[in-house]
Design a protein around this motif. Structure first.
Motif, PDB file in Angstrom:
ATOM      1  N   VAL A  18      47.875  49.324  46.086  1.00 43.33           N
ATOM      2  CA  VAL A  18      46.859  48.591  45.660  1.00 43.33           C
ATOM      3  C   VAL A  18      45.632  48.195  46.453  1.00 43.33           C
ATOM      4  O   VAL A  18      45.702  48.772  47.971  1.00 43.33           O
ATOM      5  CB  VAL A  18      46.666  46.561  45.789  1.00 43.33           C
ATOM      6  CG1 VAL A  18      45.877  45.930  45.436  1.00 43.33           C
ATOM      7  CG2 VAL A  18      47.869  46.333  44.735  1.00 43.33           C
TER       8      VAL A  18
ATOM      9  N   ALA B 230      44.495  42.803  44.946  1.00 42.80           N
ATOM     10  CA  ALA B 230      45.149  43.357  43.219  1.00 42.80           C
ATOM     11  C   ALA B 230      44.093  42.107  42.221  1.00 42.80           C
ATOM     12  O   ALA B 230      44.348  42.687  41.060  1.00 42.80           O
ATOM     13  CB  ALA B 230      46.538  43.018  43.526  1.00 42.80           C
ATOM     14  N   THR B 231      44.438  41.296  42.830  1.00 40.15           N
ATOM     15  CA  THR B 231      44.079  40.385  41.569  1.00 40.15           C
ATOM     16  C   THR B 231      42.443  40.189  41.254  1.00 40.15           C
ATOM     17  O   THR B 231      41.536  39.909  40.668  1.00 40.15           O
ATOM     18  CB  THR B 231      43.910  38.549  42.155  1.00 40.15           C
ATOM     19  OG1 THR B 231      45.786  38.214  42.776  1.00 40.15           O
ATOM     20  CG2 THR B 231      43.229  37.943  41.214  1.00 40.15           C
TER      21      THR B 231
ATOM     22  N   SER C 214      40.215  43.072  41.659  1.00 43.77           N
ATOM     23  CA  SER C 214      40.584  44.354  40.965  1.00 43.77           C
ATOM     24  C   SER C 214      41.077  44.388  39.343  1.00 43.77           C
ATOM     25  O   SER C 214      39.966  44.886  38.454  1.00 43.77           O
ATOM     26  CB  SER C 214      41.724  45.427  41.595  1.00 43.77           C
ATOM     27  OG  SER C 214      41.179  46.100  42.665  1.00 43.77           O
ATOM     28  N   GLU C 215      42.122  43.408  39.135  1.00 47.23           N
ATOM     29  CA  GLU C 215      42.394  43.334  37.943  1.00 47.23           C
ATOM     30  C   GLU C 215      41.463  41.939  36.827  1.00 47.23           C
ATOM     31  O   GLU C 215      40.545  42.598  35.976  1.00 47.23           O
ATOM     32  CB  GLU C 215      43.598  42.058  37.902  1.00 47.23           C
ATOM     33  CG  GLU C 215      44.864  43.122  38.853  1.00 47.23           C
ATOM     34  CD  GLU C 215      46.104  42.103  38.701  1.00 47.23           C
ATOM     35  OE1 GLU C 215      46.047  41.068  38.580  1.00 47.23           O
ATOM     36  OE2 GLU C 215      47.360  42.980  38.531  1.00 47.23           O
TER      37      GLU C 215
ATOM     38  N   ALA D  34      38.311  44.632  36.104  1.00 53.87           N
ATOM     39  CA  ALA D  34      38.307  45.082  34.433  1.00 53.87           C
ATOM     40  C   ALA D  34      38.762  44.027  32.954  1.00 53.87           C
ATOM     41  O   ALA D  34      37.719  44.307  32.368  1.00 53.87           O
ATOM     42  CB  ALA D  34      39.967  45.712  34.927  1.00 53.87           C
ATOM     43  N   ALA D  35      39.097  43.259  33.771  1.00 56.46           N
ATOM     44  CA  ALA D  35      39.235  41.905  32.678  1.00 56.46           C
ATOM     45  C   ALA D  35      37.163  41.379  32.609  1.00 56.46           C
ATOM     46  O   ALA D  35      36.802  41.889  30.946  1.00 56.46           O
ATOM     47  CB  ALA D  35      39.784  40.653  33.021  1.00 56.46           C
TER      48      ALA D  35
ATOM     49  N   LEU E 298      47.554  36.156  34.528  1.00 57.11           N
ATOM     50  CA  LEU E 298      47.764  36.969  35.878  1.00 57.11           C
ATOM     51  C   LEU E 298      49.078  35.921  37.028  1.00 57.11           C
ATOM     52  O   LEU E 298      49.373  36.747  37.678  1.00 57.11           O
ATOM     53  CB  LEU E 298      47.060  37.587  36.439  1.00 57.11           C
ATOM     54  CG  LEU E 298      46.197  38.842  35.318  1.00 57.11           C
ATOM     55  CD1 LEU E 298      44.917  39.086  35.621  1.00 57.11           C
ATOM     56  CD2 LEU E 298      47.113  40.283  34.989  1.00 57.11           C
ATOM     57  N   ARG E 299      48.255  35.054  37.156  1.00 53.98           N
ATOM     58  CA  ARG E 299      48.570  34.078  38.203  1.00 53.98           C
ATOM     59  C   ARG E 299      49.100  32.539  37.638  1.00 53.98           C
ATOM     60  O   ARG E 299      48.096  31.372  37.181  1.00 53.98           O
ATOM     61  CB  ARG E 299      47.840  33.465  38.872  1.00 53.98           C
ATOM     62  CG  ARG E 299      47.129  34.763  40.240  1.00 53.98           C
ATOM     63  CD  ARG E 299      48.354  36.017  40.730  1.00 53.98           C
ATOM     64  NE  ARG E 299      47.531  36.874  41.066  1.00 53.98           N
ATOM     65  CZ  ARG E 299      47.989  38.186  40.644  1.00 53.98           C
ATOM     66  NH1 ARG E 299      49.054  38.293  39.558  1.00 53.98           N
ATOM     67  NH2 ARG E 299      47.680  39.414  41.400  1.00 53.98           N
TER      68      ARG E 299
END
Length: 510
Positions: A139, A201-202, A204-205, A208-209, A234-235
């Motif tokens: 990441v 990481a969150t 980046s996700e 993208a979302a 995701l969480r």
């Protein structure tokens, strides 16, 4: 066995080979024959294929020295011509080995513990100083979206982005900025931040979302609602506020501001989830703060988000920003920001840097700022017609489309565009309800056809069977256009299709 030990043993083996071959050549070539000299030629090339450059250089020099000593001094029966041939062959083999070493592909060097943030601070050192848990090595420490070089530059806006870490305790926090080209020459603007474990990481996700949801042409408030659902999947440890007012659970907090700017109407629609209100610098220099409805961070409530719409005349500057701080009041940062923006700056980048400095003076440890200067579409490249809900309006739409394309010098694009317009207008008349509006946009080498109507029903692309009398309209549009889609508004929907066509070339007389 490691690669270093293997290289060492190969080097020793080649040195032994050189010694053995020299002994054989001394014994067998005493009568003047040079048939055994070929064994010396192979050694440098073999080393170049198997060993690093430094050891290849050592092996090559050793082989050349051994050949010169053997055939130049130890063996006296070799003729001058034979001696020259042998030594020259070994020398050329040595040169070839160096060429092979330089041309040989090498794996990219990826440091294991020296990943850096844009500010230049090693991530591992920052994490150890803050006592935070390490994130997975795959990441990136800073999502690509926060880097100014990674921001796309749509033609309807000018962008500048900056990210900086203050002197306070950093912790596990990450931010991202983004600009997303949308249909109809519009652009989506994003500023987000994440605080908590695995923040990089969150972030980046979530970036993208947001890009995926923006491609569906959702309204800003709808996009944030779907983004909150994505974060919940995701969480799963994050729980929203309960109906009785009990606070939610979870150690991760995410905020996001999403705005959509339309250069045709010079209007911007914004919605935020836990984000500070953006600032606007009018063309005359007036600085104001957008009255953005307060929204909780993502995942903290099940209540819907609210959006606001503002006018942005051409040349306005919109400033979106996020920060993660030490818990001090946000009003201090907003006041410092407005004061800094009131001072004129020579360029957009300077304004962005000034905003970053003002926010860092306030008690915020990380700041990301996206500065956006707006432009309007030339009225000569946009054409709009109001159409009645009458089948005869299809012919009217085709005629005016052809005339407008001729005025733009795009007569070669007329057949394709007329067919697209005909299908879209026919669908609106047959399956939707008034008011019906046709709009053509010629911008940045693309031609966009938009048909808006008062219905909220989404069209469905299907493949008609051989003897079906209808159902082929959207299929034809999809085949002719490079992109097409549907976006919903508060008073209906808009179906759009975009295709690229070169301008007409002037004809020359024979």
């Amino acid at each position: 066995m490691t690669a270093t030990r293997l290289n060492r043993w190969l080097c020793v083996l080649l040195v032994v080979y050189i010694l053995v071959s020299c002994a054989v050549q001394l014994q067998e070539s005493a009568g003047g024959l040079v048939r055994w000299s070929g064994f010396s030629v192979l050694v440098p090339v073999t080393a170049a294929a198997l060993l690093p450059v430094r050891r290849t250089l050592i092996i090559g020099i050793s082989t050349l020295a051994a050949s010169v000593a053997t055939y130049g001094f130890a063996i006296h029966g070799v003729s001058d011509g034979g001696r020259t041939v042998v030594i020259t062959a070994v020398a050329l083999s040595f040169v070839l080995s160096l060429v092979i070493c330089r041309a040989r592909p090498r794996p990219p060097h990826v440091p294991a513990t020296t990943s850096r943030k844009p500010g230049g601070t090693p991530v591992a050192a920052v994490r150890r100083a803050s006592g935070a848990a390490e994130t997975p090595p795959a990441v990136p420490a800073a999502p690509p979206g926060i880097l100014p070089a990674a921001l796309p530059q749509p033609a309807v806006v000018e962008l500048a982005g900056h990210y900086r870490t203050g002197s306070g305790r950093v912790g596990t926090r990450a931010q991202w900025l983004d600009a997303i080209p949308l249909s109809g020459a519009r652009v989506g603007l994003v500023a987000g931040a994440v605080s908590g474990p695995n923040a990089d990481a969150t972030a980046s996700e979530l970036r993208a979302a947001v890009r995926t949801l923006a491609d569906v042409d959702l309204q800003p408030e709808e996009l944030l609602t779907h983004l909150a659902d994505v974060l919940a999947r995701l969480r799963p440890d994050i729980r929203p506020v309960h109906d009785d007012g009990t606070p939610g659970t979870g150690t991760l907090s995410a905020q996001c501001l999403y705005a959509v700017y339309d250069p045709a109407s010079c209007r911007c629609t914004l919605a935020g989830a836990g984000s500070p209100p953006p600032a606007v610098i009018a063309p005359d220099g007036t600085v104001t703060s957008v009255d953005l409805p307060e929204g909780p961070p993502l995942g903290q409530t099940d209540l819907p988000f609210e959006a606001t719409e503002i006018d942005l005349p051409e040349g306005s500057l919109l400033l979106l920003y996020t920060h993660t701080g030490t818990g001090a009041a946000d009003s201090a940062g907003s006041e410092e920001l407005l004061s800094a923006l009131a001072r004129p700056q020579p360029c957009l980048d300077s304004t962005c840097r000034s905003a970053v400095k003002a926010l860092l003076d306030a008690p915020h440890t990380q700041v990301a700022v996206l500065a956006v200067r707006t432009h309007a579409l030339d009225t000569r490249t946009v054409a709009t017609w109001e159409l009645p809900a009458d089948p005869a309006a299809v012919s009217y739409a085709r005629t005016h489309t052809a005339e407008k394309l001729a005025a733009w010098g795009l007569t070669d694009a007329a057949p394709t565009t007329e067919l697209i317009v005909s299908e879209l207008v026919t669908n609106a008349i047959r399956h939707a309800q008034p008011p019906i509006q046709l709009r053509l946009i010629h911008h940045a080498g693309s031609l966009v056809c938009e048909v808006a109507d008062g219905s909220s029903t989404s069209p469905h692309l299907r493949r008609a069977r051989t003897f079906d009398e209808n159902g082929r309209g959207l299929f034809i549009v999809a085949q002719l256009a490079e992109r097409w889609g549907t976006r919903h508004g508060h008073h209906g929907k808009t179906i759009w299709a975009e295709h690229t066509h070169a301008p007409d070339r002037p004809t020359t007389a024979a």
